[in-house]
Design a protein around this motif. Sequence first.
Motif, PDB file in Angstrom:
ATOM      1  N   PRO A   2      43.599  36.061  36.358  1.00 28.40           N
ATOM      2  CA  PRO A   2      42.945  36.302  37.647  1.00 28.40           C
ATOM      3  C   PRO A   2      41.468  35.953  37.612  1.00 28.40           C
ATOM      4  CG  PRO A   2      43.119  38.350  36.441  1.00 28.40           C
ATOM      5  CD  PRO A   2      43.818  37.299  35.602  1.00 28.40           C
ATOM      6  N   LYS A   3      40.891  35.865  38.804  1.00 20.80           N
ATOM      7  CA  LYS A   3      39.444  35.726  38.937  1.00 20.80           C
ATOM      8  C   LYS A   3      38.882  37.117  39.193  1.00 20.80           C
ATOM      9  CE  LYS A   3      40.224  31.169  40.902  1.00 20.80           C
ATOM     10  NZ  LYS A   3      41.691  31.282  40.721  1.00 20.80           N
ATOM     11  N   LEU A   4      37.599  37.318  38.910  1.00 23.69           N
ATOM     12  CA  LEU A   4      37.007  38.648  39.009  1.00 23.69           C
ATOM     13  C   LEU A   4      37.141  39.212  40.412  1.00 23.69           C
ATOM     14  CD1 LEU A   4      35.447  40.950  37.695  1.00 23.69           C
ATOM     15  CD2 LEU A   4      33.310  39.749  38.233  1.00 23.69           C
ATOM     16  N   ARG A   5      36.898  38.382  41.440  1.00 27.57           N
ATOM     17  CA  ARG A   5      36.974  38.861  42.819  1.00 27.57           C
ATOM     18  C   ARG A   5      38.399  39.318  43.163  1.00 27.57           C
ATOM     19  NH1 ARG A   5      39.095  34.574  45.856  1.00 27.57           N
ATOM     20  NH2 ARG A   5      39.014  32.581  44.781  1.00 27.57           N
ATOM     21  N   GLU A   6      39.391  38.584  42.630  1.00 28.85           N
ATOM     22  CA  GLU A   6      40.786  38.935  42.891  1.00 28.85           C
ATOM     23  C   GLU A   6      41.151  40.240  42.183  1.00 28.85           C
ATOM     24  OE1 GLU A   6      42.419  34.301  43.200  1.00 28.85           O
ATOM     25  OE2 GLU A   6      42.766  35.498  41.393  1.00 28.85           O
ATOM     26  N   TYR A   7      40.659  40.398  40.950  1.00 23.57           N
ATOM     27  CA  TYR A   7      40.999  41.588  40.174  1.00 23.57           C
ATOM     28  C   TYR A   7      40.378  42.847  40.784  1.00 23.57           C
ATOM     29  CZ  TYR A   7      41.673  44.567  36.077  1.00 23.57           C
ATOM     30  OH  TYR A   7      42.047  45.588  35.232  1.00 23.57           O
ATOM     31  N   LEU A   8      39.086  42.781  41.094  1.00 21.73           N
ATOM     32  CA  LEU A   8      38.414  43.944  41.684  1.00 21.73           C
ATOM     33  C   LEU A   8      38.963  44.232  43.081  1.00 21.73           C
ATOM     34  CD1 LEU A   8      34.690  43.352  40.612  1.00 21.73           C
ATOM     35  CD2 LEU A   8      36.425  44.769  39.504  1.00 21.73           C
ATOM     36  N   GLY A   9      39.222  43.160  43.850  1.00 21.41           N
ATOM     37  CA  GLY A   9      39.802  43.333  45.181  1.00 21.41           C
ATOM     38  C   GLY A   9      41.180  43.971  45.114  1.00 21.41           C
ATOM     39  N   GLY A  10      41.951  43.598  44.084  1.00 20.04           N
ATOM     40  CA  GLY A  10      43.282  44.172  43.909  1.00 20.04           C
ATOM     41  C   GLY A  10      43.224  45.665  43.600  1.00 20.04           C
ATOM     42  N   ILE A  11      42.224  46.059  42.816  1.00 21.53           N
ATOM     43  CA  ILE A  11      42.068  47.482  42.487  1.00 21.53           C
ATOM     44  C   ILE A  11      41.746  48.283  43.745  1.00 21.53           C
ATOM     45  CG2 ILE A  11      40.595  49.150  41.279  1.00 21.53           C
ATOM     46  CD1 ILE A  11      40.340  47.076  39.028  1.00 21.53           C
ATOM     47  N   VAL A  12      40.806  47.775  44.554  1.00 21.76           N
ATOM     48  CA  VAL A  12      40.441  48.466  45.794  1.00 21.76           C
ATOM     49  C   VAL A  12      41.643  48.525  46.740  1.00 21.76           C
ATOM     50  CG1 VAL A  12      38.958  48.397  47.842  1.00 21.76           C
ATOM     51  CG2 VAL A  12      38.012  47.836  45.591  1.00 21.76           C
ATOM     52  N   SER A  13      42.413  47.429  46.787  1.00 23.22           N
ATOM     53  CA  SER A  13      43.601  47.380  47.641  1.00 23.22           C
ATOM     54  C   SER A  13      44.622  48.426  47.215  1.00 23.22           C
ATOM     55  CB  SER A  13      44.217  45.984  47.591  1.00 23.22           C
ATOM     56  OG  SER A  13      45.403  45.928  48.347  1.00 23.22           O
ATOM     57  N   GLU A  14      44.788  48.617  45.899  1.00 26.59           N
ATOM     58  CA  GLU A  14      45.740  49.605  45.387  1.00 26.59           C
ATOM     59  C   GLU A  14      45.299  51.026  45.723  1.00 26.59           C
ATOM     60  OE1 GLU A  14      48.738  49.268  43.954  1.00 26.59           O
ATOM     61  OE2 GLU A  14      48.576  47.143  44.378  1.00 26.59           O
ATOM     62  N   ILE A  15      43.989  51.265  45.696  1.00 34.85           N
ATOM     63  CA  ILE A  15      43.482  52.594  46.068  1.00 34.85           C
ATOM     64  C   ILE A  15      43.763  52.862  47.545  1.00 34.85           C
ATOM     65  CG2 ILE A  15      41.385  53.993  46.354  1.00 34.85           C
ATOM     66  CD1 ILE A  15      40.254  52.565  43.876  1.00 34.85           C
ATOM     67  N   ALA A  16      43.550  51.832  48.387  1.00 33.14           N
ATOM     68  CA  ALA A  16      43.847  51.976  49.816  1.00 33.14           C
ATOM     69  C   ALA A  16      45.337  52.207  50.037  1.00 33.14           C
ATOM     70  CB  ALA A  16      43.381  50.734  50.571  1.00 33.14           C
ATOM     71  N   GLU A  17      46.180  51.522  49.250  1.00 31.74           N
ATOM     72  CA  GLU A  17      47.628  51.681  49.367  1.00 31.74           C
ATOM     73  C   GLU A  17      48.039  53.102  48.959  1.00 31.74           C
ATOM     74  OE1 GLU A  17      51.293  50.286  50.556  1.00 31.74           O
ATOM     75  OE2 GLU A  17      49.367  49.244  50.644  1.00 31.74           O
ATOM     76  N   ALA A  18      47.351  53.660  47.945  1.00 30.89           N
ATOM     77  CA  ALA A  18      47.634  55.029  47.519  1.00 30.89           C
ATOM     78  C   ALA A  18      47.306  56.008  48.641  1.00 30.89           C
ATOM     79  CB  ALA A  18      46.822  55.367  46.264  1.00 30.89           C
ATOM     80  N   ARG A  19      46.197  55.760  49.340  1.00 33.37           N
ATOM     81  CA  ARG A  19      45.834  56.628  50.465  1.00 33.37           C
ATOM     82  C   ARG A  19      46.883  56.541  51.583  1.00 33.37           C
ATOM     83  NH1 ARG A  19      41.811  58.809  53.906  1.00 33.37           N
ATOM     84  NH2 ARG A  19      43.135  59.725  55.520  1.00 33.37           N
ATOM     85  N   LYS A  20      47.389  55.337  51.806  1.00 29.80           N
ATOM     86  CA  LYS A  20      48.432  55.150  52.820  1.00 29.80           C
ATOM     87  C   LYS A  20      49.678  55.960  52.462  1.00 29.80           C
ATOM     88  CE  LYS A  20      51.632  51.592  54.465  1.00 29.80           C
ATOM     89  NZ  LYS A  20      52.041  50.179  54.308  1.00 29.80           N
TER      90      LYS A  20
END
Length: 227
Positions: A2-20
Amino acid sequence: MPKLREYLGGIVSEIAEARKMTDLQTVQMAKEYAQDNLLKHFSIPRMKVGTVDLTIPFATAGKSPKMIFRDFIYDEIIQAAKTDYDPSDIKSDQSLKDFLIKQEPAYLDLLIKIKEENTPTLTLDQIEYLAPIPKIIVEFCKSLSNFSWKYTNPDIFHKSISNRVILETKKVVEKIEDQEIIVEASKLMELDVKCLIFAKMSVSEAGMEWSRYEDINGNIVETLIPE
């Protein structure tokens, strides 16, 4: 890799998915409380994300190869749509790939035009040149039978395609090199600790909620506002 932006973005996306997932559970609990004569008088438990502090180790892995138009657009569609796009539908998937091949000359013509203007960075006017491309792609994707749009917002999908087109064009115009990173624990353990980079990131929740109001013409308007 992965690229750094994709990796960090994926982590934030997973946190948002957990909230959902917690909100969906709250809805289920609300239904159960409503059906119980005693529980319906109690407040319904609901979790909110405070601040999540992360320390993320990674190492640089070198430059990623430049991708041609048909490949980077297809790659972005797969990433942005996730489970809403079914590549196993061979006929529809090939239809998409053929469509992207047909759109490639138009993009290359715009790339030549932008290069001829000889600007050090991609300008706002040049970004406007590129604007029709993601619109055409999104409209075509809407016509595909293997696209479900169950979890994918068309506006957000359009933004993802647009951002990717702009980024890939910037790579050419501004000669940006996109670095890939190593994030797998097993690979990081094999490296000298001096090679590791630690990114510290704090993620805080800023929720939105729907608001309804009546405008001066008597029309009911719904809009998202911060909680």
